[in-house]
Design a protein around this motif. Structure first.
Motif, mmCIF file in Angstrom:
data_model
loop_
_atom_site.group_PDB
_atom_site.id
_atom_site.type_symbol
_atom_site.label_atom_id
_atom_site.label_comp_id
_atom_site.label_asym_id
_atom_site.label_seq_id
_atom_site.Cartn_x
_atom_site.Cartn_y
_atom_site.Cartn_z
ATOM 1 N N TYR A 185 8.444 7.298 -4.660
ATOM 2 C CA TYR A 185 8.712 7.592 -6.192
ATOM 3 C C TYR A 185 9.154 9.135 -6.312
ATOM 4 O O TYR A 185 8.601 9.826 -5.463
ATOM 5 N N SER B 272 4.035 3.732 -1.929
ATOM 6 C CA SER B 272 4.804 4.096 -3.010
ATOM 7 C C SER B 272 5.757 5.010 -2.585
ATOM 8 O O SER B 272 5.177 6.035 -2.071
ATOM 9 N N LYS C 156 13.268 0.558 1.759
ATOM 10 C CA LYS C 156 13.323 0.455 0.243
ATOM 11 C C LYS C 156 14.638 1.287 -0.124
ATOM 12 O O LYS C 156 15.052 2.628 0.682
ATOM 13 N N SER D 245 0.636 -1.194 -0.043
ATOM 14 C CA SER D 245 0.084 -0.073 -0.134
ATOM 15 C C SER D 245 0.880 1.322 -0.025
ATOM 16 O O SER D 245 0.371 2.410 -0.017
ATOM 17 N N SER E 142 -0.531 11.616 0.874
ATOM 18 C CA SER E 142 0.657 11.863 -0.131
ATOM 19 C C SER E 142 1.364 13.097 0.286
ATOM 20 O O SER E 142 1.082 14.168 0.520
ATOM 21 N N THR F 17 3.460 7.793 -1.044
ATOM 22 C CA THR F 17 1.934 7.910 -1.027
ATOM 23 C C THR F 17 1.514 6.583 -0.324
ATOM 24 O O THR F 17 2.177 5.584 -0.649
#
Length: 93
Positions: A15, A13, A88, A11, A56, A26
């Motif tokens: 980027y 992201s 990440k 769920s 966001s 987000t």
């Protein structure tokens, strides 16, 4: 039992990657105010910390030197004994 880590991974992201000016995070509203982000450089120094992310969030990373960074998303939950953590790798160029 609900596996929050799998939900967090699916769920959230981060980027664009690679990036040079802004990093956008987000996520699904399921996680609400309990989500925070920590950004570490290649030697493990904490470079940026942001708590209670909005659905966001855009982070200005334009002043950071080029390199490989680790973004650590942390979900605090009253249902868990310890926070769920998602890592990440982010490339800033």
């Amino acid at each position: 039992t609900l596996n929050l880590f799998n939900n967090l991974s699916a769920s959230v992201s981060i980027y664009p990657n690679p990036t040079s000016h802004y990093l956008r995070v987000t996520f699904n509203t399921l996680f609400g105010a309990g989500l925070s982000l920590k950004l570490f450089n290649a030697v493990g120094q904490l470079i940026l910390s942001k708590s209670n992310l909005s659905k966001s969030t855009s982070l200005d990373i334009s002043e950071l030197p080029d390199g490989l960074y680790n973004a650590q998303l942390i979900l605090e939950s009253s249902d868990l004994n310890k926070p769920e953590i998602l890592n990440k790798n982010i490339i800033i160029q």
